[in-house]
Structures are given as structure tokens and as C-alpha cells.
Design a protein around this motif. Sequence first.
Motif, PDB file in Angstrom:
ATOM      1  N   CYS A   1      -3.727   9.375  -9.375  1.00 42.78           N
ATOM      2  CA  CYS A   1      -2.542   8.824 -10.072  1.00 42.78           C
ATOM      3  C   CYS A   1      -2.773   9.517 -11.576  1.00 42.78           C
ATOM      4  O   CYS A   1      -1.656   9.317 -12.057  1.00 42.78           O
ATOM      5  CB  CYS A   1      -2.701   7.305 -10.146  1.00 42.78           C
ATOM      6  SG  CYS A   1      -2.586   6.588  -8.426  1.00 42.78           S
TER       7      CYS A   1
ATOM      8  N   GLU B   1      -6.090   6.472  -6.244  1.00 40.96           N
ATOM      9  CA  GLU B   1      -6.349   7.813  -6.057  1.00 40.96           C
ATOM     10  C   GLU B   1      -5.328   8.744  -6.786  1.00 40.96           C
ATOM     11  O   GLU B   1      -4.158   8.590  -6.461  1.00 40.96           O
ATOM     12  CB  GLU B   1      -6.714   8.159  -4.769  1.00 40.96           C
ATOM     13  CG  GLU B   1      -7.834   7.321  -4.151  1.00 40.96           C
ATOM     14  CD  GLU B   1      -7.970   7.766  -2.446  1.00 40.96           C
ATOM     15  OE1 GLU B   1      -8.665   8.898  -2.374  1.00 40.96           O
ATOM     16  OE2 GLU B   1      -7.382   7.094  -1.815  1.00 40.96           O
TER      17      GLU B   1
ATOM     18  N   HIS C   1      -2.282   7.667  -4.499  1.00 36.00           N
ATOM     19  CA  HIS C   1      -2.533   6.277  -3.581  1.00 36.00           C
ATOM     20  C   HIS C   1      -2.569   5.036  -4.674  1.00 36.00           C
ATOM     21  O   HIS C   1      -3.238   5.123  -5.651  1.00 36.00           O
ATOM     22  CB  HIS C   1      -3.929   6.345  -2.968  1.00 36.00           C
ATOM     23  CG  HIS C   1      -4.057   4.872  -2.012  1.00 36.00           C
ATOM     24  ND1 HIS C   1      -5.515   4.576  -1.693  1.00 36.00           N
ATOM     25  CD2 HIS C   1      -3.382   4.034  -1.567  1.00 36.00           C
ATOM     26  CE1 HIS C   1      -5.322   3.441  -1.089  1.00 36.00           C
ATOM     27  NE2 HIS C   1      -4.162   2.982  -1.082  1.00 36.00           N
TER      28      HIS C   1
ATOM     29  N   THR D   1       3.313  12.011  -1.991  1.00 38.20           N
ATOM     30  CA  THR D   1       2.755  13.256  -2.397  1.00 38.20           C
ATOM     31  C   THR D   1       3.363  13.639  -3.857  1.00 38.20           C
ATOM     32  O   THR D   1       4.610  13.675  -4.084  1.00 38.20           O
ATOM     33  CB  THR D   1       3.486  14.211  -1.537  1.00 38.20           C
ATOM     34  OG1 THR D   1       2.892  14.039  -0.034  1.00 38.20           O
ATOM     35  CG2 THR D   1       3.142  15.664  -1.487  1.00 38.20           C
TER      36      THR D   1
ATOM     37  N   ILE E   1      -2.215  13.896  -2.804  1.00 39.61           N
ATOM     38  CA  ILE E   1      -1.457  12.474  -2.376  1.00 39.61           C
ATOM     39  C   ILE E   1      -2.033  11.367  -3.478  1.00 39.61           C
ATOM     40  O   ILE E   1      -3.307  11.493  -3.851  1.00 39.61           O
ATOM     41  CB  ILE E   1      -2.102  12.203  -1.163  1.00 39.61           C
ATOM     42  CG1 ILE E   1      -1.661  13.157  -0.103  1.00 39.61           C
ATOM     43  CG2 ILE E   1      -1.394  10.905  -0.671  1.00 39.61           C
ATOM     44  CD1 ILE E   1      -0.127  13.338   0.303  1.00 39.61           C
TER      45      ILE E   1
ATOM     46  N   ASP F   1       0.760  -1.247   0.119  1.00 36.88           N
ATOM     47  CA  ASP F   1       0.048   0.185  -0.066  1.00 36.88           C
ATOM     48  C   ASP F   1       0.931   1.250  -0.017  1.00 36.88           C
ATOM     49  O   ASP F   1       1.582   1.259   0.753  1.00 36.88           O
ATOM     50  CB  ASP F   1      -1.072  -0.041   1.169  1.00 36.88           C
ATOM     51  CG  ASP F   1      -1.984   0.996   1.283  1.00 36.88           C
ATOM     52  OD1 ASP F   1      -2.459   0.965   0.014  1.00 36.88           O
ATOM     53  OD2 ASP F   1      -2.507   1.362   2.196  1.00 36.88           O
ATOM     54  N   THR F   2       0.574   2.207  -0.956  1.00 32.65           N
ATOM     55  CA  THR F   2       1.606   3.282  -1.172  1.00 32.65           C
ATOM     56  C   THR F   2       0.878   4.666  -1.121  1.00 32.65           C
ATOM     57  O   THR F   2       0.106   4.599  -2.058  1.00 32.65           O
ATOM     58  CB  THR F   2       2.450   3.006  -2.338  1.00 32.65           C
ATOM     59  OG1 THR F   2       2.947   1.782  -2.277  1.00 32.65           O
ATOM     60  CG2 THR F   2       3.653   3.987  -2.802  1.00 32.65           C
ATOM     61  N   TYR F   3       1.367   5.616  -0.589  1.00 35.92           N
ATOM     62  CA  TYR F   3       1.115   6.990  -0.593  1.00 35.92           C
ATOM     63  C   TYR F   3       2.123   7.899  -0.898  1.00 35.92           C
ATOM     64  O   TYR F   3       2.869   7.869  -0.232  1.00 35.92           O
ATOM     65  CB  TYR F   3       0.257   7.323   0.583  1.00 35.92           C
ATOM     66  CG  TYR F   3      -1.113   6.550   0.915  1.00 35.92           C
ATOM     67  CD1 TYR F   3      -2.219   6.959   0.665  1.00 35.92           C
ATOM     68  CD2 TYR F   3      -0.973   5.374   1.572  1.00 35.92           C
ATOM     69  CE1 TYR F   3      -3.452   6.233   0.894  1.00 35.92           C
ATOM     70  CE2 TYR F   3      -2.211   4.517   1.961  1.00 35.92           C
ATOM     71  CZ  TYR F   3      -3.298   5.357   1.473  1.00 35.92           C
ATOM     72  OH  TYR F   3      -4.284   4.440   1.692  1.00 35.92           O
TER      73      TYR F   3
ATOM     74  N   GLU G   1       6.302   5.887   2.918  1.00 40.68           N
ATOM     75  CA  GLU G   1       5.070   6.040   2.252  1.00 40.68           C
ATOM     76  C   GLU G   1       4.687   4.641   1.514  1.00 40.68           C
ATOM     77  O   GLU G   1       3.336   4.497   1.082  1.00 40.68           O
ATOM     78  CB  GLU G   1       5.645   6.788   0.756  1.00 40.68           C
ATOM     79  CG  GLU G   1       6.088   8.206   1.096  1.00 40.68           C
ATOM     80  CD  GLU G   1       7.424   8.337   1.557  1.00 40.68           C
ATOM     81  OE1 GLU G   1       7.373   9.374   2.329  1.00 40.68           O
ATOM     82  OE2 GLU G   1       8.298   7.447   1.621  1.00 40.68           O
ATOM     83  N   CYS G   2       5.557   3.661   1.739  1.00 38.91           N
ATOM     84  CA  CYS G   2       5.002   2.231   1.225  1.00 38.91           C
ATOM     85  C   CYS G   2       5.118   1.109   2.153  1.00 38.91           C
ATOM     86  O   CYS G   2       6.283   0.814   2.914  1.00 38.91           O
ATOM     87  CB  CYS G   2       5.902   2.144  -0.126  1.00 38.91           C
ATOM     88  SG  CYS G   2       5.543   0.373  -1.002  1.00 38.91           S
TER      89      CYS G   2
ATOM     90  N   ASP H   1      -1.156   0.762  -5.355  1.00 34.71           N
ATOM     91  CA  ASP H   1      -0.690  -0.567  -4.677  1.00 34.71           C
ATOM     92  C   ASP H   1       0.501  -0.939  -5.874  1.00 34.71           C
ATOM     93  O   ASP H   1       0.277  -1.075  -7.057  1.00 34.71           O
ATOM     94  CB  ASP H   1      -1.778  -1.529  -4.725  1.00 34.71           C
ATOM     95  CG  ASP H   1      -2.708  -1.217  -3.434  1.00 34.71           C
ATOM     96  OD1 ASP H   1      -2.365  -0.418  -2.638  1.00 34.71           O
ATOM     97  OD2 ASP H   1      -3.906  -1.873  -3.460  1.00 34.71           O
TER      98      ASP H   1
END
Length: 87
Positions: A86, A84, A19, A11, A17, A7-9, A56-57, A21
Amino acid sequence: MKIAVWDTYVTRKDGKIMHFDILVDEDTKNAEEVFEYGKKYLKSVAQEGQELSSKECRFCHIDKAPIEIENQVRENGFSIIEMENCN
């Protein structure tokens, strides 16, 4: 094939942000390798240079992959699911 979901977020350059995977073979245990796949993806969407680390990940879970994801992981070492912000 079973895959590990990270799971990766991140900036984005505009402050939003992202989001997504990162999906890898379940036997991939090296987090740095997963981060490199994430950086490769970020470069492909013009977000290179953004921070991507354990902050972040994070490993999320193991799941069964559909055939198209299996094929991407076999061919490239990873697959991405965009969640989200992307694009």
C-alpha cells in the motif's frame, strides 16, 4: 460498533497488487458506496483511476471495531486497514 470488512485487492500502477480492507458500518449494504470509499483511498495514495469493483472488492465479515476505527467510520464513513503493497 460492529463494522463490515470488505477485502480488497487492486493492481497498482506499477503492476504490484495492493491488499487493503475497507471498513464501514455494518448497516452499509450498498457495494457501490463501499467502492467509492475505496476509490477515495486510492486517490489519497496516488493510485486513482485503478479498477475497483466487485471483482477486486468483496464483503468478508462483520467484526467489532476498536474505538479509533469507530471514530474514523463515524467521521469519514469508512476506514482503511493497509495490508500489503500500500506504500
